[in-house]
Design an enzyme around this catalytic site. Structure first.
Site, short mmCIF file in Angstrom:
data_model
loop_
_atom_site.label_atom_id
_atom_site.label_comp_id
_atom_site.label_asym_id
_atom_site.label_seq_id
_atom_site.Cartn_x
_atom_site.Cartn_y
_atom_site.Cartn_z
N ARG A 48 0.84 -1.19 0.00
CA ARG A 48 0.00 0.00 0.00
C ARG A 48 0.88 1.24 0.00
O ARG A 48 1.84 1.33 0.75
CB ARG A 48 -0.94 0.02 1.21
CG ARG A 48 -1.98 -1.09 1.17
CD ARG A 48 -2.96 -1.03 2.32
NE ARG A 48 -3.84 -2.17 2.29
CZ ARG A 48 -4.74 -2.46 3.23
NH1 ARG A 48 -4.86 -1.66 4.27
NH2 ARG A 48 -5.51 -3.53 3.14
N ARG A 101 2.62 1.40 10.39
CA ARG A 101 2.02 1.78 9.10
C ARG A 101 3.14 1.78 8.06
O ARG A 101 3.90 2.74 7.93
CB ARG A 101 1.37 3.16 9.18
CG ARG A 101 0.53 3.50 7.95
CD ARG A 101 -0.08 4.90 8.07
NE ARG A 101 -0.97 5.01 9.20
CZ ARG A 101 -2.26 4.66 9.19
NH1 ARG A 101 -2.79 4.18 8.08
NH2 ARG A 101 -3.01 4.79 10.26
N GLU A 146 -6.45 -0.76 15.41
CA GLU A 146 -7.02 -1.80 14.56
C GLU A 146 -5.99 -2.88 14.20
O GLU A 146 -4.88 -2.58 13.76
CB GLU A 146 -7.55 -1.19 13.26
CG GLU A 146 -8.10 -2.22 12.28
CD GLU A 146 -8.23 -1.69 10.86
OE1 GLU A 146 -8.27 -2.50 9.93
OE2 GLU A 146 -8.27 -0.44 10.69
N SER A 162 -10.26 -6.60 10.63
CA SER A 162 -11.55 -6.05 10.23
C SER A 162 -12.34 -7.14 9.54
O SER A 162 -11.77 -8.13 9.07
CB SER A 162 -11.37 -4.86 9.29
OG SER A 162 -10.77 -5.26 8.07
N ARG A 191 0.55 -6.31 12.32
CA ARG A 191 0.21 -5.48 13.49
C ARG A 191 -0.04 -6.34 14.73
O ARG A 191 0.25 -5.91 15.85
CB ARG A 191 -1.01 -4.62 13.19
CG ARG A 191 -0.73 -3.43 12.30
CD ARG A 191 -1.93 -2.53 12.22
NE ARG A 191 -1.69 -1.38 11.35
CZ ARG A 191 -2.56 -0.41 11.12
NH1 ARG A 191 -3.75 -0.44 11.72
NH2 ARG A 191 -2.27 0.58 10.31
#
Length: 399
Positions: free
Chosen positions: A245, A260, A332, A335, A371
């Protein structure tokens, strides 16, 4: 994509729902373009019918035919242009949010559903880069910022985490996969990441391929253009893959450590299912995520994501946030989204059941990413959960 026929017939309800995603104007533009296209169809059909002559035409009929053809060509061009505009606008309209998704536009508008476990009491909590071996500076020299090496015991812990997650899903009926991470544009459009998320995707323009930010793209596209046997649903898949990403728009956010980054690993679950069963399946997938985090012993909370913070394909998304002692907050780590018939419709996937052909629903959920590894390091301060020790993961010793 949305069901355009259903949207025409219930425009007010669709508009009100899409307004919660900030997409009411996009929906109105779609309806206007659709109306323009539909207004042209009868005239083109009429002209086409006039070109079909029975038997040998008379000179008068031939002369009239030439006039009809001269009128038909620009009419067909106008129809094609109107159809292209309608189709482009259709791709830009997101999936309407489910009624149970709360109002709001940011992560702060998410509504907490539940919590599990107590955050550990640590006199001096260390950040993950102080506990594990992450070679950020060396990675920056060869790749730039927001990349890192996982080295030694840290890498072994990561491998144990991925394998434990895959076994957890296999025990619950998911078929393991290793998927392509380079896909064509059709897969990005079909899974709903294009056009809205294009800025976050790495492109290989010379090859007309894209690096995926999640194996959801490849899993959703696995049955692209196929007619599934409804009797075989649900189809449950689990994939491990590296993910990429660009993190466009994330400047200045989470710049420390590996939280991140541009490249990370993930175990993803994906389901094709009958529409009547998709919401029960969504609950089941969230419970699988919770069960895995409980197995790891991580404190977490579950939140219902706000409608305006949902991605284009999702009708509802539930996030699970693990406790990060160095940040003193929940962040987070997984999800789970129900995308209803949005992705399957875009990908041309149908299912044949007792009542004929229909569009299945699809769901996706993160079982684990890197994560979770960071959360394990920070909550256990280098020790290893028993669930991962069983996979040979040693305690992490920072050299």
């Amino acid at each position: 994509m949305i069901d355009l026929k259903a949207a025409r017939n219930d425009a007010d309800r669709y508009r009100a729902a899409l307004a919660r995603k900030g997409a009411a104007d996009a929906f109105d533009a779609l309806l206007a373009a659709d109306e323009s296209w539909r207004a042209l169809v009868p005239r083109v059909d009429e002209l086409r019918s006039q070109t079909k002559l029975q038997g040998k035409p008379t000179p008068e009929q031939l002369a009239k035919l030439q006039g009809v053809k001269a009128e038909l060509k620009p009419a067909e061009e106008a129809l094609a242009a109107a159809e292209a505009e309608r189709d482009a606008l259709l791709l830009a309209v997101p999936n309407p949010p489910h009624d149970s998704a709360p109002d709001g536009d940011t992560e702060d508008d998410a509504v907490e559903i539940s919590r599990f476990g107590e955050p550990p009491t640590l006199a001096e909590p260390k950040e993950h880069t102080e506990l594990g071996r992450f070679e950020m500076e060396r990675a920056a020299r060869i790749s730039g910022s927001r990349f890192g090496y996982l080295v030694g015991d840290t890498a072994l812990l990561a491998f144990a985490l991925y394998r434990c997650a895959l076994d957890h899903l296999a025990e619950h009926g998911f078929t393991p996969m290793l998927t392509p991470v380079l896909v064509r544009e059709q897969a990005m459009i079909g899974s709903g990441f294009f056009p809205t998320d294009r800025s976050n995707i790495y492109a290989l323009a010379e090859d007309d391929l894209y690096l995926t930010g999640t194996s959801e793209v490849a899993l959703a596209s696995f049955h692209m253009g196929e007619i599934l046997d409804g009797a075989e649903l649900p189809l449950r898949y689990a994939a491990f893959s590296p993910c990429f990403r660009r993190e466009s728009g994330a400047a200045g956010r989470d710049t420390r450590g590996m939280f991140r980054v541009h490249q990370f690993n993930k175990v993803e679950m994906f389901v094709f299912i009958e529409p009547t069963d998709s919401w029960a399946e969504h609950d089941r997938m969230v419970e699988l995520e919770e069960a895995f985090l409980r197995k790891l012993g991580l404190p977490y909370r579950v939140v219902n994501v706000a409608a305006g913070d949902l991605g284009a394909p999702a009708a509802k998304k539930v996030d699970i946030e693990a406790w990060f002692p160095s940040q003193e907050r929940y962040r987070e780590v997984t999800s789970c989204s129900n995308t209803t018939d949005f992705q399957a419709r875009r990908l041309g996937i149908r299912a044949r059941g007792e009542s004929g052909l229909g569009t299945p629903h699809t769901l996706n959920g993160t079982m684990v990413t890197d994560r979770a590894l960071l959360a394990i390091l920070e909550n256990f301060q280098g020790d290893v959960p028993d669930a991962l020790a069983a996979y040979g993961a040693p305690p992490v010793v920072r050299p």
